[in-house]
Design a protein around this motif. Sequence first.
Motif, mmCIF file in Angstrom:
data_model
loop_
_atom_site.group_PDB
_atom_site.id
_atom_site.type_symbol
_atom_site.label_atom_id
_atom_site.label_comp_id
_atom_site.label_asym_id
_atom_site.label_seq_id
_atom_site.Cartn_x
_atom_site.Cartn_y
_atom_site.Cartn_z
ATOM 1 N N TRP A 195 0.819 -1.212 0.000
ATOM 2 C CA TRP A 195 0.000 0.000 0.000
ATOM 3 C C TRP A 195 0.851 1.260 0.000
ATOM 4 C CZ3 TRP A 195 -4.537 0.125 -1.797
ATOM 5 C CH2 TRP A 195 -5.344 -1.017 -1.745
ATOM 6 N N ASP A 196 2.045 1.199 0.611
ATOM 7 C CA ASP A 196 2.937 2.352 0.524
ATOM 8 C C ASP A 196 3.341 2.608 -0.928
ATOM 9 O OD1 ASP A 196 2.846 2.797 3.237
ATOM 10 O OD2 ASP A 196 4.751 1.793 3.665
ATOM 11 N N ASP A 197 3.608 1.533 -1.663
ATOM 12 C CA ASP A 197 3.930 1.681 -3.086
ATOM 13 C C ASP A 197 2.763 2.305 -3.845
ATOM 14 O OD1 ASP A 197 6.346 0.347 -2.629
ATOM 15 O OD2 ASP A 197 5.536 -1.593 -3.251
ATOM 16 N N LEU A 198 1.551 1.874 -3.520
ATOM 17 C CA LEU A 198 0.386 2.417 -4.215
ATOM 18 C C LEU A 198 0.201 3.893 -3.900
ATOM 19 C CD1 LEU A 198 -2.013 2.116 -6.041
ATOM 20 C CD2 LEU A 198 -3.311 1.132 -4.135
ATOM 21 N N GLU A 199 0.433 4.271 -2.653
ATOM 22 C CA GLU A 199 0.359 5.688 -2.291
ATOM 23 C C GLU A 199 1.374 6.498 -3.094
ATOM 24 O OE1 GLU A 199 -1.812 7.154 -0.554
ATOM 25 O OE2 GLU A 199 -2.414 6.037 1.222
ATOM 26 N N ALA A 200 2.572 5.951 -3.266
ATOM 27 C CA ALA A 200 3.604 6.654 -4.045
ATOM 28 C C ALA A 200 3.180 6.793 -5.500
ATOM 29 C CB ALA A 200 4.933 5.911 -3.939
ATOM 30 N N ALA A 201 2.584 5.745 -6.051
ATOM 31 C CA ALA A 201 2.108 5.817 -7.435
ATOM 32 C C ALA A 201 0.979 6.831 -7.567
ATOM 33 C CB ALA A 201 1.637 4.442 -7.901
ATOM 34 N N LEU A 202 0.064 6.857 -6.594
ATOM 35 C CA LEU A 202 -1.036 7.819 -6.627
ATOM 36 C C LEU A 202 -0.507 9.250 -6.587
ATOM 37 C CD1 LEU A 202 -3.520 6.069 -4.182
ATOM 38 C CD2 LEU A 202 -3.796 6.302 -6.652
ATOM 39 N N ALA A 203 0.562 9.474 -5.832
ATOM 40 C CA ALA A 203 1.147 10.815 -5.763
ATOM 41 C C ALA A 203 1.733 11.236 -7.106
ATOM 42 C CB ALA A 203 2.221 10.858 -4.678
ATOM 43 N N LEU A 204 2.238 10.265 -7.882
ATOM 44 C CA LEU A 204 2.770 10.579 -9.208
ATOM 45 C C LEU A 204 1.654 10.855 -10.209
ATOM 46 C CD1 LEU A 204 5.562 7.851 -9.545
ATOM 47 C CD2 LEU A 204 5.901 10.293 -9.155
ATOM 48 N N GLY A 205 0.516 10.213 -10.004
ATOM 49 C CA GLY A 205 -0.591 10.299 -10.953
ATOM 50 C C GLY A 205 -0.750 8.988 -11.687
ATOM 51 N N VAL A 206 -1.860 8.302 -11.461
ATOM 52 C CA VAL A 206 -2.060 6.980 -12.043
ATOM 53 C C VAL A 206 -3.009 7.053 -13.236
ATOM 54 C CG1 VAL A 206 -1.607 5.775 -9.875
ATOM 55 C CG2 VAL A 206 -3.959 6.491 -10.434
#
Length: 237
Positions: A195-206
């Motif tokens: 989930w930390d990885d997903l949060e990082a991806a969401l911050a980049l823009g998915v």
Amino acid sequence: MRTDADRPVFPAWTLVIPLKPLVRAKSRLADTAGDALRPSLALAFAQDTVAAAVACAGVRDVVVVTDDDLAGRALAALGARIVRDEPSGGLNAALAHGARAARVIRPSSAVAALNADLPALRPTELQRVLDYASAFPRAFLADAAGIGTTLLSAGPGISLAPAFEGPSRARHGASGAVEIPLSDVPGVRQDVDTWDDLEAALALGVGPRTAAAVEQVRLAGQGPGPGPLRRSAASPE
């Protein structure tokens, strides 16, 4: 001194993307998303990855190696060619099989293995990585954590020799592949296992499919918090 302008750029690449059966994919997300929603997240990651790869100017073919019928249909609809995971020998066997299958159609193609869990992937970033990789027989890009690998390339006539999973950055380097040092390609590096990885991806823009899948997880009272979702402006619809 050799500059980027001196690098040979292959006219077209074939990307090989492996995907487990959705029922087994992304098991580390199960505690938060639950088994009911986890497969839809895994499929959404793969759809946004494939959509961005297909939209990349230097990519001619995208080959997805999977035995999952639902995923195969969804990814074929985006333009991928589906290859069954005939060896059933794990990730590296699947990638080697996919590379061989790709070269049956295009024997002189440059090939790159790409992770299926790159929901923030942007075609322009992927193109920069492929352009850099074209200067070397084999090259690889480390993941955001600096331990694994998200992309491994092999030029025309060169064996891919994948060594993914675990500390693959070290293994690919030891195998003679050149590490790609680009720092401005976060969407190509940010794979999603936790989930930390997903949060990082969401911050980049998915991409749009990941955004929709995450919203479904949130509506079920699970997953990341209720902050705004960023959609990657470069990710194709």
